[in-house]
Design an enzyme around this catalytic site. Structure first.
Site, mmCIF file in Angstrom:
data_model
loop_
_atom_site.group_PDB
_atom_site.id
_atom_site.type_symbol
_atom_site.label_atom_id
_atom_site.label_comp_id
_atom_site.label_asym_id
_atom_site.label_seq_id
_atom_site.Cartn_x
_atom_site.Cartn_y
_atom_site.Cartn_z
ATOM 1 C CB ILE A 35 -0.965 -0.014 1.217
ATOM 2 C CG1 ILE A 35 -2.164 0.870 0.975
ATOM 3 C CG2 ILE A 35 -0.257 0.355 2.509
ATOM 4 C CD1 ILE A 35 -3.292 0.661 1.980
ATOM 5 C CD GLN A 96 7.418 -9.361 11.590
ATOM 6 O OE1 GLN A 96 8.242 -9.824 12.379
ATOM 7 N NE2 GLN A 96 6.469 -10.087 11.037
ATOM 8 C CG HIS A 102 5.292 -9.154 5.426
ATOM 9 N ND1 HIS A 102 4.978 -9.192 6.766
ATOM 10 C CD2 HIS A 102 6.041 -8.036 5.246
ATOM 11 C CE1 HIS A 102 5.501 -8.145 7.371
ATOM 12 N NE2 HIS A 102 6.163 -7.425 6.482
ATOM 13 C CG HIS A 104 8.996 -6.079 2.134
ATOM 14 N ND1 HIS A 104 8.104 -5.030 2.169
ATOM 15 C CD2 HIS A 104 9.147 -6.460 3.427
ATOM 16 C CE1 HIS A 104 7.748 -4.794 3.427
ATOM 17 N NE2 HIS A 104 8.366 -5.646 4.211
#
Ligand code: AMP
Length: 239
Positions: A35, A96, A102, A104
């Site tokens: 985002i 984090q 996750h 990147h």
């Protein structure tokens, strides 16, 4: 003790409670756009199971889950990036923010790969390439046919655990594309287990799967790097 907290933003994305820009959805993993992109291309790849960070995931996930995530990672990388860095932040030192594992994928910057890593790595704290000094100072802590694991100080107390792939494996992404998931899973499990022995998770860390190789012996070898040491984070003004 780890405890996965349901209701975090990625859990909500997986449950479709909040919208996001999905690129691909597989059985055990999804990819979507970040985002708040840190580069022209910034994609997140996450497992759909409840894992807090990469150590948690590589320790506990089934081979099907690991294979699906790596398959998606290699596929998104091939489709969207000519060159990119893959980074996973963990805990306090890694800063984090979202406590659902996750990775990147960042790229699209018209610079050589090292600067992509540097640009993403806040305040250039995390070097993208390892120096010969590091290799001279580091200690071999595991040696197997497909990879070796080294651990040592990088600089100013910053430590690096480094997984060097055998030259035959070329890069981590090539290895993923070969779908040799049983061996890759074993390597990642060994890596996570060494993180446990060194108590890396407690202080936090940053896993960097670079797009280039590093000198170790006479051959160039691809490596996965884990930067850690909570006290460096504090010294340099990170909370
Ligand atoms: P980290 O600091 O490694 O935990 O990174 C968390 C990442 O999640 C950041 O890059 C955020 O921009 C990204 N992020 C947070 N919320 C969302 C969201 N709703 N959709 C997509 N990406 C998000």
């Amino acid at each position: 003790m780890r405890k996965y907290e349901f209701g975090n933003v990625f859990d909500k994305i997986l449950k479709k409670e909040i919208a996001c820009d999905f690129l691909k959805e597989q059985k055990y993993a999804v990819a979507f756009k970040d985002i708040s992109p840190q580069a022209p291309e910034h994609v997140l790849v996450i497992p759909s199971g409840p894992y807090i960070n990469y150590i948690d995931f590589f320790e506990r996930a089934s081979i099907e889950e690991v294979a699906d995530l790596l398959d998606l990672l290699a596929c998104v990388r091939k489709e969207r990036f000519s060159d990119c860095a893959a980074i996973s932040n963990q805990g306090k030192f890694g800063k984090q923010e979202v406590l659902h594992f996750h990775i990147h994928l960042i790229g699209g910057i018209k610079q050589k790969t090292p600067e992509i890593g540097d640009q993403f790595c806040e305040k250039k704290l995390i070097p993208y390439e390892l120096s010969r000094n590091y290799f001279a100072r580091s200690k071999k802590i595991l040696s197997l046919e497909d990879f070796i694991i080294l651990d040592g100080e990088y600089e100013q107390g910053l430590r690096v655990m480094c997984v060097l792939l055998s030259p035959a494996r070329r890069t981590f992404f090539d290895w993923c594309a070969s779908r040799d998931f049983e061996k890759i899973n074993r390597m990642l499990r060994d890596m996570a287990s060494k993180c446990g022995e060194l108590n890396i998770e407690a202080g936090g860390s940053r896993l960097v799967i670079g797009g280039s190789t590093n000198f170790y012996d006479n051959k160039k070898r691809f490596c996965l790097k884990i930067f850690y040491n909570a006290c460096v984070g504090n010294m340099l003004g990170r909370d």
